[in-house]
Design a protein around this motif. Structure first.
Motif, PDB file in Angstrom:
ATOM      1  N   ASN A   1     -42.939  19.355  -6.371  1.00 27.16           N
ATOM      2  CA  ASN A   1     -43.605  20.648  -6.184  1.00 27.16           C
ATOM      3  C   ASN A   1     -43.420  21.207  -4.783  1.00 27.16           C
ATOM      4  N   LYS A   2     -42.763  20.427  -3.908  1.00 28.29           N
ATOM      5  CA  LYS A   2     -42.630  20.922  -2.527  1.00 28.29           C
ATOM      6  C   LYS A   2     -41.698  22.138  -2.494  1.00 28.29           C
ATOM      7  N   SER A   3     -42.026  23.079  -1.627  1.00 30.00           N
ATOM      8  CA  SER A   3     -41.244  24.318  -1.566  1.00 30.00           C
ATOM      9  C   SER A   3     -39.954  24.075  -0.788  1.00 30.00           C
ATOM     10  N   THR A   4     -38.922  24.826  -1.111  1.00 28.85           N
ATOM     11  CA  THR A   4     -37.640  24.723  -0.417  1.00 28.85           C
ATOM     12  C   THR A   4     -37.795  25.273   0.994  1.00 28.85           C
ATOM     13  N   SER A   5     -37.120  24.640   1.955  1.00 30.47           N
ATOM     14  CA  SER A   5     -37.270  25.090   3.345  1.00 30.47           C
ATOM     15  C   SER A   5     -36.678  26.489   3.526  1.00 30.47           C
ATOM     16  N   THR A   6     -37.275  27.229   4.465  1.00 29.76           N
ATOM     17  CA  THR A   6     -36.841  28.612   4.728  1.00 29.76           C
ATOM     18  C   THR A   6     -35.385  28.644   5.170  1.00 29.76           C
ATOM     19  N   MET A   7     -34.985  27.619   5.943  1.00 33.65           N
ATOM     20  CA  MET A   7     -33.613  27.545   6.448  1.00 33.65           C
ATOM     21  C   MET A   7     -32.609  27.545   5.296  1.00 33.65           C
ATOM     22  N   ILE A   8     -32.866  26.703   4.277  1.00 38.00           N
ATOM     23  CA  ILE A   8     -31.949  26.630   3.126  1.00 38.00           C
ATOM     24  C   ILE A   8     -31.941  27.966   2.383  1.00 38.00           C
ATOM     25  N   ALA A   9     -33.123  28.582   2.252  1.00 44.74           N
ATOM     26  CA  ALA A   9     -33.219  29.869   1.541  1.00 44.74           C
ATOM     27  C   ALA A   9     -32.370  30.938   2.233  1.00 44.74           C
ATOM     28  N   ILE A  10     -32.486  31.012   3.581  1.00 48.55           N
ATOM     29  CA  ILE A  10     -31.727  32.025   4.343  1.00 48.55           C
ATOM     30  C   ILE A  10     -30.219  31.744   4.240  1.00 48.55           C
ATOM     31  N   LEU A  11     -29.840  30.470   4.458  1.00 52.02           N
ATOM     32  CA  LEU A  11     -28.412  30.111   4.419  1.00 52.02           C
ATOM     33  C   LEU A  11     -27.805  30.360   3.041  1.00 52.02           C
ATOM     34  N   THR A  12     -28.564  30.042   1.984  1.00 56.06           N
ATOM     35  CA  THR A  12     -28.053  30.249   0.620  1.00 56.06           C
ATOM     36  C   THR A  12     -27.831  31.731   0.356  1.00 56.06           C
ATOM     37  N   THR A  13     -28.803  32.539   0.754  1.00 58.63           N
ATOM     38  CA  THR A  13     -28.685  34.001   0.540  1.00 58.63           C
ATOM     39  C   THR A  13     -27.443  34.528   1.254  1.00 58.63           C
ATOM     40  N   MET A  14     -27.250  34.074   2.521  1.00 59.88           N
ATOM     41  CA  MET A  14     -26.087  34.551   3.286  1.00 59.88           C
ATOM     42  C   MET A  14     -24.783  34.021   2.695  1.00 59.88           C
ATOM     43  N   SER A  15     -24.817  32.794   2.161  1.00 57.14           N
ATOM     44  CA  SER A  15     -23.595  32.198   1.592  1.00 57.14           C
ATOM     45  C   SER A  15     -23.137  32.913   0.325  1.00 57.14           C
ATOM     46  N   VAL A  16     -24.044  33.661  -0.291  1.00 56.02           N
ATOM     47  CA  VAL A  16     -23.726  34.281  -1.581  1.00 56.02           C
ATOM     48  C   VAL A  16     -23.536  35.792  -1.461  1.00 56.02           C
ATOM     49  N   MET A  17     -24.245  36.434  -0.532  1.00 55.79           N
ATOM     50  CA  MET A  17     -24.360  37.900  -0.595  1.00 55.79           C
ATOM     51  C   MET A  17     -23.755  38.688   0.571  1.00 55.79           C
ATOM     52  N   LEU A  18     -22.896  38.097   1.376  1.00 52.01           N
ATOM     53  CA  LEU A  18     -22.405  38.830   2.553  1.00 52.01           C
ATOM     54  C   LEU A  18     -21.179  39.710   2.293  1.00 52.01           C
ATOM     55  N   LEU A  19     -20.541  39.555   1.144  1.00 51.05           N
ATOM     56  CA  LEU A  19     -19.301  40.307   0.901  1.00 51.05           C
ATOM     57  C   LEU A  19     -19.483  41.832   0.976  1.00 51.05           C
ATOM     58  N   PRO A  20     -20.550  42.418   0.396  1.00 53.98           N
ATOM     59  CA  PRO A  20     -20.681  43.887   0.460  1.00 53.98           C
ATOM     60  C   PRO A  20     -20.782  44.439   1.878  1.00 53.98           C
ATOM     61  N   ILE A  21     -21.262  43.618   2.846  1.00 54.44           N
ATOM     62  CA  ILE A  21     -21.365  44.146   4.211  1.00 54.44           C
ATOM     63  C   ILE A  21     -20.185  43.688   5.080  1.00 54.44           C
ATOM     64  N   SER A  22     -19.037  43.378   4.423  1.00 54.74           N
ATOM     65  CA  SER A  22     -17.877  42.922   5.180  1.00 54.74           C
ATOM     66  C   SER A  22     -17.391  43.927   6.243  1.00 54.74           C
ATOM     67  N   PRO A  23     -17.441  45.264   6.023  1.00 54.79           N
ATOM     68  CA  PRO A  23     -17.019  46.176   7.106  1.00 54.79           C
ATOM     69  C   PRO A  23     -17.863  45.997   8.382  1.00 54.79           C
ATOM     70  N   MET A  24     -19.167  45.764   8.173  1.00 53.28           N
ATOM     71  CA  MET A  24     -20.038  45.567   9.340  1.00 53.28           C
ATOM     72  C   MET A  24     -19.705  44.256  10.053  1.00 53.28           C
ATOM     73  N   ILE A  25     -19.417  43.207   9.275  1.00 54.84           N
ATOM     74  CA  ILE A  25     -19.053  41.908   9.866  1.00 54.84           C
ATOM     75  C   ILE A  25     -17.771  42.048  10.677  1.00 54.84           C
ATOM     76  N   LEU A  26     -16.807  42.815  10.152  1.00 56.11           N
ATOM     77  CA  LEU A  26     -15.537  42.991  10.848  1.00 56.11           C
ATOM     78  C   LEU A  26     -15.712  43.765  12.147  1.00 56.11           C
ATOM     79  N   THR A  27     -16.639  44.717  12.190  1.00 57.60           N
ATOM     80  CA  THR A  27     -16.875  45.456  13.441  1.00 57.60           C
ATOM     81  C   THR A  27     -17.538  44.551  14.484  1.00 57.60           C
ATOM     82  N   ILE A  28     -18.379  43.614  14.018  1.00 59.89           N
ATOM     83  CA  ILE A  28     -19.013  42.682  14.964  1.00 59.89           C
ATOM     84  C   ILE A  28     -17.973  41.719  15.516  1.00 59.89           C
ATOM     85  N   VAL A  29     -17.127  41.179  14.624  1.00 64.02           N
ATOM     86  CA  VAL A  29     -16.101  40.211  15.050  1.00 64.02           C
ATOM     87  C   VAL A  29     -14.997  40.945  15.806  1.00 64.02           C
TER      88      VAL A  29
END
Length: 346
Positions: A318-346
């Motif tokens: 019943n223990k909740s998943t850590s916030t760190m894993i939640a944030i990393l998972t979201t970023m690992s799955v959903m960053l493709l649509p903001i690729s133009p913004m990532i390219l401007t940062i890099v």
């Protein structure tokens, strides 16, 4: 392990990495690499299991040889040119020796034999450090010397790494070994583009580190090391298992997930550089690693193991998943649509 000792080793790791990536002088870069090696050794061997001691010994020997080659390469360059600056590596022999040294540090083919063994003998948290933060200093050195390296040699190493990383991971049942071969395959993608567009290598590394961190932390949460235990782990935290499936597919580089972004950009850049055959070959070879990612994903989502014997089902926690894993998972799955913004940062 004593928490104070653990803290000292982690701080030393961060210090060694920072020294290497921020130095201009070869001796300082070498010092940072040595601090890193010495700090990770107790973390590999902390379980006192013979396998862990063996892994620590293998790691120490390979990294010592690689550090000696880095020093030899920089001294040869200084002997011929009078320059100790990292960016002034102009002597061809020095460049060749440095390429070998960094390939050994990273675990590129043909210097890859130590990496799966070391990762298999390490705990999951140390495996995470070995796959991510320990790769940053050698990649930073590659980035700083990329203009003087031999493109043909790097392309050959990259294609061989992608081929062997995919091929040798096919028949593995230990998850840490599969992730080691996955790392070798990804390093091939980073190496092929370093001469033509070094920033893409860094972007690929950041995204790879993020996805690998997600997978290691998830496996550490559900306490899974083999494919057979992964099949019965779905009852523990079903939602986390579902997200692990998506992260694995993202690491495989399937659209529309984050992992597709670096592959897409690297293929585009290689085509611009008139290297369409190399781009085609490396894309086809990445299908090998896609197979074992799909195998992992299948074992993750399977709810009824294909066995006639009864399996012990795990207790649902019943223990909740850590916030760190939640944030990393979201970023690992959903960053493709903001690729133009990532390219401007890099």
């Amino acid at each position: 392990m004593n928490p104070q000792a653990n803290l000292i080793f982690i701080i030393s790791l961060l210090l060694g990495t920072t020294i290497t990536i921020s130095s201009n002088h070869w001796i300082m870069a070498w010092t940072g690499l040595e601090i890193n090696t010495l700090a990770i050794l107790p973390l590999i061997s902390k379980s006192h299991h013979p396998r862990a001691i063996e892994a620590a010994t293998k790691y120490f020997l390979t990294q010592s040889a690689a550090s000696a080659l880095v020093l030899f390469s920089s001294m040869t360059n200084a002997w011929h040119t009078g320059q100790w600056d990292i960016t002034q590596l102009t002597h061809p022999t020095s460049s060749l020796i440095l390429t070998s040294a960094i390939a050994m540090k990273l675990g590129l083919v043909p210097f890859h034999f130590w990496f799966p063994e070391v990762l298999q003998g390490s705990p999951l948290t140390t495996g995470l450090l070995l796959s991510t933060i320990m790769k940053l200093p050698p990649i930073a050195l590659l980035y700083m010397t990329s203009h003087s390296l031999n493109p043909t040699l790097l392309t050959t190493l990259a294609i061989l790494s992608t081929a062997l990383g995919g091929w040798m991971g096919l028949n593995q049942t230990q998850i840490r070994k599969i992730l080691a071969f996955s790392s070798i395959s990804h390093l091939g993608w980073m190496t092929i583009i370093i001469v033509y567009n070094p920033k893409l290598t860094l972007l690929n590394f950041y995204l790879y580190a993020m996805m690998t961190a997600t997978i290691f932390l998830t496996l550490n949460t559900i306490k899974v090391l083999k494919l057979s235990t992964l099949m019965t782990a779905w009852t523990k935290i079903p939602s986390l298992n579902a997200m692990l499936l998506l992260t694995l597919l993202s690491l495989a580089g399937l659209p529309p997930l984050t992992g597709f972004l670096p592959k897409w950009l690297i293929i585009q850049e290689l085509t611009k550089q008139d290297m369409a055959p190399a781009a085609t070959l490396i894309s086809l070879l990445s299908l090998l690693s896609l197979f074992f990612y799909l195998r992992l994903a299948y074992c993750t989502t399977i709810t009824l193991p294909p066995h006639t014997t009864n399996h012990m089902k795990q207790w649902r926690t019943n223990k909740s998943t850590s916030t760190m894993i939640a944030i990393l998972t979201t970023m690992s799955v959903m960053l493709l649509p903001i690729s133009p913004m990532i390219l401007t940062i890099v």
